[in-house]
Design a protein around this motif. Structure first.
Motif, short mmCIF file in Angstrom:
data_model
loop_
_atom_site.label_atom_id
_atom_site.label_comp_id
_atom_site.label_asym_id
_atom_site.label_seq_id
_atom_site.Cartn_x
_atom_site.Cartn_y
_atom_site.Cartn_z
N ARG A 1 1.45 26.46 12.74
CA ARG A 1 0.33 25.36 12.83
C ARG A 1 -0.46 25.34 13.84
NH1 ARG A 1 3.69 20.27 11.68
NH2 ARG A 1 4.61 20.75 13.67
N THR A 2 -1.83 25.07 13.86
CA THR A 2 -2.78 25.17 15.07
C THR A 2 -2.69 23.82 15.59
OG1 THR A 2 -3.86 26.66 13.71
CG2 THR A 2 -5.02 25.43 15.52
N GLY A 3 -2.59 23.63 17.00
CA GLY A 3 -2.67 22.40 17.57
C GLY A 3 -4.28 21.87 17.31
N ILE A 4 -4.21 20.36 17.44
CA ILE A 4 -5.44 19.61 17.47
C ILE A 4 -6.41 20.10 18.39
CG2 ILE A 4 -6.61 17.25 17.43
CD1 ILE A 4 -4.69 17.77 15.18
N VAL A 5 -6.22 20.29 19.60
CA VAL A 5 -7.11 20.68 20.47
C VAL A 5 -7.87 22.16 20.30
CG1 VAL A 5 -7.54 21.39 23.24
CG2 VAL A 5 -5.90 19.28 22.55
N SER A 6 -6.69 23.02 19.92
CA SER A 6 -7.40 24.39 19.51
C SER A 6 -8.25 24.26 18.17
CB SER A 6 -6.07 25.31 19.28
OG SER A 6 -5.42 25.56 20.52
N PHE A 7 -7.56 23.42 17.37
CA PHE A 7 -8.49 23.30 15.95
C PHE A 7 -10.03 22.93 16.34
CE2 PHE A 7 -9.74 20.88 12.27
CZ PHE A 7 -9.56 21.58 11.28
N LEU A 8 -9.92 21.89 17.24
CA LEU A 8 -11.21 21.27 17.45
C LEU A 8 -12.17 22.01 18.31
CD1 LEU A 8 -10.55 17.52 18.13
CD2 LEU A 8 -11.35 18.49 16.08
N ALA A 9 -11.56 22.82 19.27
CA ALA A 9 -12.24 24.01 19.90
C ALA A 9 -12.81 25.07 18.99
CB ALA A 9 -11.42 24.55 20.87
N ARG A 10 -12.03 25.34 17.89
CA ARG A 10 -12.66 26.41 17.03
C ARG A 10 -13.64 25.95 16.21
NH1 ARG A 10 -7.02 29.14 15.52
NH2 ARG A 10 -6.18 29.35 17.67
N SER A 11 -13.86 24.75 15.98
CA SER A 11 -14.75 23.86 14.93
C SER A 11 -16.11 23.83 15.66
CB SER A 11 -14.34 22.69 14.66
OG SER A 11 -13.07 22.46 13.94
N SER A 12 -17.21 24.24 14.48
CA SER A 12 -18.64 24.39 14.96
C SER A 12 -18.92 22.97 15.22
CB SER A 12 -19.39 25.00 14.08
OG SER A 12 -19.40 24.50 12.75
N ALA B 1 -21.82 21.66 13.92
CA ALA B 1 -22.01 20.98 12.76
C ALA B 1 -21.09 20.50 11.98
CB ALA B 1 -22.89 22.27 11.69
N THR B 2 -19.86 21.20 12.07
CA THR B 2 -18.73 20.75 11.08
C THR B 2 -18.19 19.30 11.63
OG1 THR B 2 -17.99 22.96 10.72
CG2 THR B 2 -16.38 21.18 10.68
N ILE B 3 -18.19 19.24 13.15
CA ILE B 3 -17.90 17.83 13.78
C ILE B 3 -18.87 16.85 13.31
CG2 ILE B 3 -17.30 16.72 15.72
CD1 ILE B 3 -16.24 19.30 16.92
N LEU B 4 -20.18 17.18 13.48
CA LEU B 4 -21.15 16.22 13.05
C LEU B 4 -21.44 15.73 11.85
CD1 LEU B 4 -24.12 17.48 15.49
CD2 LEU B 4 -22.59 15.75 16.02
N THR B 5 -21.24 16.64 10.61
CA THR B 5 -21.12 16.42 9.33
C THR B 5 -19.93 15.67 8.90
OG1 THR B 5 -20.69 18.49 8.85
CG2 THR B 5 -22.95 18.07 8.88
N ALA B 6 -18.92 15.64 9.53
CA ALA B 6 -17.43 15.18 9.04
C ALA B 6 -17.81 13.61 8.64
CB ALA B 6 -16.45 15.32 10.12
N PRO B 7 -18.14 12.90 9.25
CA PRO B 7 -18.62 11.42 8.80
C PRO B 7 -19.43 11.20 7.65
CG PRO B 7 -18.95 11.59 11.26
CD PRO B 7 -19.03 13.00 10.68
N VAL B 8 -20.42 12.36 7.31
CA VAL B 8 -20.84 12.10 6.25
C VAL B 8 -20.14 12.59 5.11
CG1 VAL B 8 -23.03 13.27 5.10
CG2 VAL B 8 -23.26 12.79 7.41
N ILE B 9 -19.39 13.52 5.15
CA ILE B 9 -18.36 13.78 3.94
C ILE B 9 -17.30 12.68 3.67
CG2 ILE B 9 -16.48 15.64 3.35
CD1 ILE B 9 -17.92 17.54 5.18
N TYR B 10 -16.92 12.17 4.71
CA TYR B 10 -15.89 11.18 4.63
C TYR B 10 -16.43 9.85 4.06
CZ TYR B 10 -11.77 13.84 5.91
OH TYR B 10 -10.61 14.44 6.01
N SER B 11 -17.79 9.55 4.03
CA SER B 11 -18.30 8.54 3.91
C SER B 11 -18.51 8.26 2.22
CB SER B 11 -19.91 8.36 4.17
OG SER B 11 -20.73 9.41 3.64
N LEU B 12 -18.16 9.21 1.60
CA LEU B 12 -18.43 9.48 -0.12
C LEU B 12 -17.08 8.88 -0.44
CD1 LEU B 12 -19.60 13.22 -0.57
CD2 LEU B 12 -20.62 10.87 -0.94
N ILE B 13 -15.97 8.66 0.42
CA ILE B 13 -14.86 8.02 -0.16
C ILE B 13 -15.24 6.66 -0.79
CG2 ILE B 13 -13.97 6.81 2.14
CD1 ILE B 13 -11.82 8.65 -0.47
#
Length: 208
Positions: free
Chosen positions: A53-64, A66-78
């Motif tokens: 399992r990858t820790g949250i800090v490491s996971f976020l550090a590896r994320s681009s 663009a991925t972080i900024l578009t996440a709210p758009v993706i989840y807004s479709l719920i």
């Protein structure tokens, strides 16, 4: 349906059964079994999963970015998906009962089980919950739509359809006017005779 089409359909069923057997063998290799919709991992496998399992800090550090900024758009479709879920469920509860069509069971299409995988952190688990719900919902809606189409318009299109639903291949040929007038009620009776719940591909649930 012609004899050739029936033969091809039978071959598809045979290949699906063969695929299911291969999937079951692969499950054993990966060290898990499915018992009454509950997933169970071998003890050593579960320990190895937690180690990976990858820790949250490491996971976020590896994320681009663009991925972080578009996440709210993706989840807004719920929000629209929840509305569609409620509306389509209401539709089949009212109309299918009126037409005598067996209703589609949501639990046969929407499964929540990936969050129990120990190698996922909570962000990955949340992503899996979201994807599982949305894709399962689309499959659930598709089955409701396919039953509706079989009841009202079991006719193939003149144009080629990419990935048609499972009922489509048995529909009447485009331009078969006599067949439509003679067999529409047959399609409806066949649909009404189906069982209430489909469990051809039961979905697992539970923990590791």
């Amino acid at each position: 349906m012609t004899h050739r089409m029936q033969a091809l359909a039978s071959e598809i069923v045979r290949l699906q059964a063969e695929l299911d057997q291969e999937i079951e063998r692969r499950r054993k290799v990966l060290g898990w079994t499915l018992k009454e919709r509950i997933v169970e991992f071998e003890h050593g496998v579960a320990i190895e999963h937690r180690r990976l399992r990858t820790g949250i800090v490491s996971f976020l550090a590896r994320s681009s970015l663009a991925t972080i900024l578009t996440a709210p758009v993706i989840y807004s479709l719920i929000l629209p998906f929840l509305v569609i879920d409620a509306w389509v469920s209401l539709y089949q509860a009212v109309c299918f009962r009126a037409y005598g069509i067996p209703r589609v069971r949501r639990s046969d299409y929407i499964a929540f089980d990936r969050q129990h995988l120990r190698y996922l952190n909570w962000i990955e688990a949340a992503n899996c919950l979201y994807c599982g719900y949305v894709n399962g919902l689309i499959a659930y809606i598709r089955e409701i739509a396919s039953r509706t189409e079989q009841y009202w318009c079991p006719i193939k299109h003149a144009l080629r359809i990419t990935d048609p639903h499972r009922r489509y291949h048995e529909f009447l040929e485009y331009g078969d006017a006599d067949g439509y007038r003679a067999r529409l009620q047959e399609f409806r009776r066949r649909l009404q005779a189906e069982p209430e719940a489909r469990a051809d591909h039961p979905q697992p649930g539970g923990g590791a």
